[in-house]
Write an enzyme that holds these catalytic residues in place. Sequence first.
Site, short mmCIF file in Angstrom:
data_model
loop_
_atom_site.label_atom_id
_atom_site.label_comp_id
_atom_site.label_asym_id
_atom_site.label_seq_id
_atom_site.Cartn_x
_atom_site.Cartn_y
_atom_site.Cartn_z
N SER B 56 -24.84 -31.63 18.60
CA SER B 56 -26.19 -31.34 19.09
C SER B 56 -26.29 -32.23 20.49
O SER B 56 -27.24 -32.11 21.12
CB SER B 56 -27.12 -31.97 18.10
OG SER B 56 -26.84 -33.50 17.83
N HIS B 96 -29.20 -39.18 19.13
CA HIS B 96 -30.08 -38.08 20.08
C HIS B 96 -30.75 -38.96 21.15
O HIS B 96 -30.80 -40.13 21.23
CB HIS B 96 -31.30 -37.50 19.28
CG HIS B 96 -30.42 -36.19 18.73
ND1 HIS B 96 -31.37 -35.33 18.03
CD2 HIS B 96 -29.22 -35.73 18.63
CE1 HIS B 96 -30.67 -34.31 17.33
NE2 HIS B 96 -29.27 -34.61 17.82
N ASP B 122 -36.98 -33.39 17.47
CA ASP B 122 -36.67 -33.64 16.32
C ASP B 122 -37.53 -33.87 15.31
O ASP B 122 -37.03 -34.12 14.11
CB ASP B 122 -35.62 -34.93 16.34
CG ASP B 122 -34.54 -34.92 17.25
OD1 ASP B 122 -33.81 -33.80 17.39
OD2 ASP B 122 -33.92 -36.02 17.44
#
Lengths: 179, 179
Positions: B56, B96, B122
């Site tokens: 990701s 992230h 998210d």
Amino acid sequence: MHSVLQRGNAILAYALSVLAFLTFLCFASTVFLDYRTHAEMNTVKVVVKNVPDYSASREKNDLGFLTFDLQTDLSHLFNWNVKQLFLYLTAEYETPSNQLNQVVLWDKIIQRGENSVLDFKNMNTKYYFWDDGNGLKGNKNVTLTLSWNIIPNAGLLPNIFSYGSHSFKFPVEYTTSRM
Amino acid sequence: MDIASLFDDVRRMNKRQFLYQVLSFGMIVSSALMIWKGLMVVTGSESPIVVVLSGSMEPAFHRGDLLFLTNYPEEPVRVGEIVVFKVEGRDIPIVHRVLKLHEKKNGTVKFLTKGDNNSVDDRGLYAPGQLWLTKNDVVGRARGFLPYVGMVTILMNEYPKFKYAVLACLGFYVLVHRE
């Protein structure tokens, strides 16, 4: 005599230590470099609406719309230990409820070898400019800054701010036109 | 070197030598543990080194890359930083980037993250009803990067037999091998 296993082990261990040493040299050769540079940005159109934020609280929040110009040359930032730059344009402002608000409006990944001389005119933002409440209408001081996160081949992951920023105001009235 | 000669070494050892081997094996295990716990103290993070497990954050981080984290409470979280956070109900921490951030006067901060390679933020990954992350969710902030090295642990976790084989070989080698 040495067996095949011993020879293989010695070769593998030596290769790995050479690789580790070279990786360290690659890191050490770039760790003290200065990655700051200039960027010019400007806002073209700025409006604000008051609409329900269904992605969050479902309450009516301020939603800013803006288009921007951006000019910068980042080509000299690339060296053998820069795999990628992660560029992001941040809006930073203060509201009565929050001392600090930071919203990323736009970002871009530039990998080594790709074009890194940027000249954008009247660009739309990539992300919605939602405030956490109603602090955008009439806000007198919103600052746009460009920053980049350097992704090395191996090493530190610094976040660098560009020289140069742009401050703007939001209008004192909500717009009712469709955007 | 065949198996028989390996055991020759053991046979030639007396009790004291064998005990010495066991002790040095214990030293290796305990010093590894000490280094890990020491890193936890120095970095302030409960997990100072993490392996990237998903794509990701591509093309910055690929599966199997290693990240070094710090988590100093006096360093504020800012937009653009890469944070590693845990979500209730998920075992695996997520790596992230911070996209939005709101900080109140009393220092409480809430922020929203997004993976560079994901098209949406998210909120869908968080616990049901959770809209923001807070400092308590953060395991660490990414500070250093080393490619590929974590592939070993991914292999070991995906093929447990391979893990036990490697561990058995190493343990056997340390116990049997004479300095």
